[in-house]
Design an enzyme around this catalytic site. Structure first.
Site, PDB file in Angstrom:
ATOM      1  N   GLY A 212       2.020  21.671 -11.674  1.00  0.00           N
ATOM      2  CA  GLY A 212       2.117  20.839 -12.868  1.00  0.00           C
ATOM      3  C   GLY A 212       1.704  19.414 -12.561  1.00  0.00           C
ATOM      4  N   ASP A 331      12.047  20.876 -22.377  1.00  0.00           N
ATOM      5  CA  ASP A 331      10.719  21.267 -21.885  1.00  0.00           C
ATOM      6  C   ASP A 331      10.502  22.768 -22.062  1.00  0.00           C
ATOM      7  OD1 ASP A 331       8.235  20.699 -20.920  1.00  0.00           O
ATOM      8  OD2 ASP A 331       8.808  20.685 -18.804  1.00  0.00           O
ATOM      9  N   GLY A 359      13.389  20.064 -15.000  1.00  0.00           N
ATOM     10  CA  GLY A 359      13.150  18.704 -14.561  1.00  0.00           C
ATOM     11  C   GLY A 359      13.465  17.650 -15.593  1.00  0.00           C
TER      12      GLY A 359
END
Length: 488
Positions: A212, A331, A359
């Site tokens: 990512g 997310d 995260g």
């Protein structure tokens, strides 16, 4: 008739010794008389001259006449009292201090020849040592210190080093603090800056599974057991406290939601020094899953309605677990939804899906460790209007909108717009899926409603008749061969 008697060996030895001693005494007396005669002890002392002395500058040193001086042997009276064996030698070299028989001629040993004290023996080897050992034991039992322990004290004790414990921050997702409103507790690094890498030593890195903006995931095999895991780490070295706190936030959030069949399992997490410089690397040892729905979508693999319904039901179950802890994922998207090992798309139902990548997770009404708000393609409209959306009391509806947008993208077969008028039309509730089940389209419109209060909760989604029907048709069960996470 008188006969001459031959003296014995002992008498003969004494006779020669007496003759030798008499000869030495005679020689000493003659030498003493000669020395006194030469020194003229009986002559009267001479009177100093009355002539005027010349100026000191005119005087010059005269050469020394050694011919008129007496010899060195008779200049002073020899020492007849000290034996020859005890006379000092003016040379202090170790080689000159020893004779042929290695016996020193000096009454005192040279400083270089002194012996250093040996350390105290650990175990008694004789009666004296056993006595000292018994006295030291009596001292430890409360008695007075003995003279033996004072004399044999040995080397001074080495001071014990103070053991420094690594930091242990509070996990805000498990333990809430009433005295503050902080979501995340910062933690300073307390690592030994060495070249040791736990990841490289304990695991064999095979292939990269994905990456990512800030992280990358590898397939790593444990060297001792041979079990494969997914290890997530940072792409850029961690050099700031804010970046370290973001990774620590993901570790703590993922640990708080463990033991759910639809959430990626966490086995271990740690920081270690970066070998490339003065920085750190973060590692998350995760459950090894299959391909993500985002990867399958990029390979043009279309999902059937039954697959989408199974995904919605299982992700609603995962979000229910997350929202019960007062947490928001922020997310949710196809790239963070993974297929379990042994399952694949196109099977007509029965797949197992797992939600990962925590995260950006945050407690509702709290502060975030990072500044990112998630992928804009799946972002709810209220997050675009105000940055105080976490304190609205409806922060969990952000995940419901993102889940509906992910299902909508998988069903339509094309990527959602990132900006422009089509982007705002979707957030206004304009959703078109020709040929799809109208009940499913109505559910997606409700999940992506412009007003967050009109969206259902995760628990209400699980009670939906459409998702319950999909659950009865699919009969999806978690894979029993998947190892269970070790974290609590």
């Amino acid at each position: 008739m008188a006969m001459s008697m031959k003296p014995s060996s002992a008498n003969l030895f004494n006779y020669y010794n007496k003759q030798k001693l008499a000869q030495q005494c005679s020689e000493s007396t003659n030498s003493l008389q000669l020395s006194m005669r030469h020194m003229n002890l009986q002559d009267p002392p001479q009177q100093p001259s009355q002539e005027p002395r010349p100026h000191m500058r005119s005087l010059r040193p005269r050469a020394l006449d050694l011919s008129s001086q007496p010899s060195q042997e008779i200049q002073c009276t020899p020492d007849y009292l000290t034996p020859q064996e005890q006379l000092f030698r003016m040379d202090y070299e170790p080689s000159s201090m020893q004779l042929d028989d290695e016996v020193s001629r000096s009454p005192l040993p040279s400083p270089r020849a002194q012996k250093r004290p040996r350390p105290l023996k650990a175990h008694p080897t004789g009666p004296a040592d056993e006595e000292c050992s018994s006295q030291s034991q009596s001292r430890s039992m409360g008695g007075e210190p003995s003279t033996c322990s004072k004399a044999l004290s040995g080397r001074p004790p080495i001071p014990k080093l103070r053991e420094i414990q690594p930091p242990m921050p509070r996990n805000p997702y498990l333990v809430r603090a009433d005295d503050d409103n902080h979501v995340f507790q910062a933690s300073q690094s307390c690592l030994n800056r060495g070249s040791y890498s736990r990841f490289l030593w304990d695991y064999h890195q095979e292939v990269e599974l994905g990456h990512g903006n800030f992280s990358k995931v590898y397939r790593a095999v444990h060297r001792l057991t041979g079990v494969a895991f997914a290890v997530k780490t940072n792409r850029s070295p961690i050099t700031t406290l804010q970046a370290r706190n973001m990774w620590l936030n993901e570790m703590q959030a993922l640990a708080a939601v463990q033991h759910h069949p639809n959430i990626v399992g966490l086995y271990d997490a740690w920081f270690e020094p970066d070998v490339r410089g003065d920085a750190e690397q973060a590692y998350l040892k995760l459950e090894l899953c299959g391909d993500s729905l985002g990867g399958a979508f990029k390979r043009r693999m279309l999902m059937k309605e039954q697959d989408v319904l199974d995904m919605l039901r299982q992700m609603a179950s995962a979000l229910k677990r997350i929202h019960e802890l007062g947490m928001v994922h922020l997310d949710v998207k196809p790239d963070n939804i993974y297929m379990a090992v042994g399952h694949s798309l196109g099977s007509g139902g029965g797949g197992v899906y797992k939600l990962g990548d925590f995260g950006l997770a945050v407690v509702q009404g709290g502060q975030r460790a990072g500044t990112s708000e998630g992928d804009s393609k799946y972002l709810a409209p209220e997050a675009l209007k105000s940055r105080d959306f976490l304190n609205s009391g409806l922060a969990d509806r952000l995940d419901i909108f993102a889940l509906g947008a992910s299902a909508y993208e998988l069903l339509r077969g094309s990527e959602l717009p990132k900006n422009g008028q089509p982007y705002h039309d979707i957030r206004a509730g304009k959703i078109f899926l020709p040929g799809s089940n109208q009940r499913l389209v109505a559910l997606l419109k409700k999940m992506m409603a412009p007003d967050p209060a009109q969206r259902p909760t995760a628990e209400q989604l699980l009670k939906s008749s459409l998702l319950n029907t999909a659950a009865g048709a699919g009969h999806s069960q978690p894979n029993p061969s998947t190892p269970q996470p070790l974290s609590q």
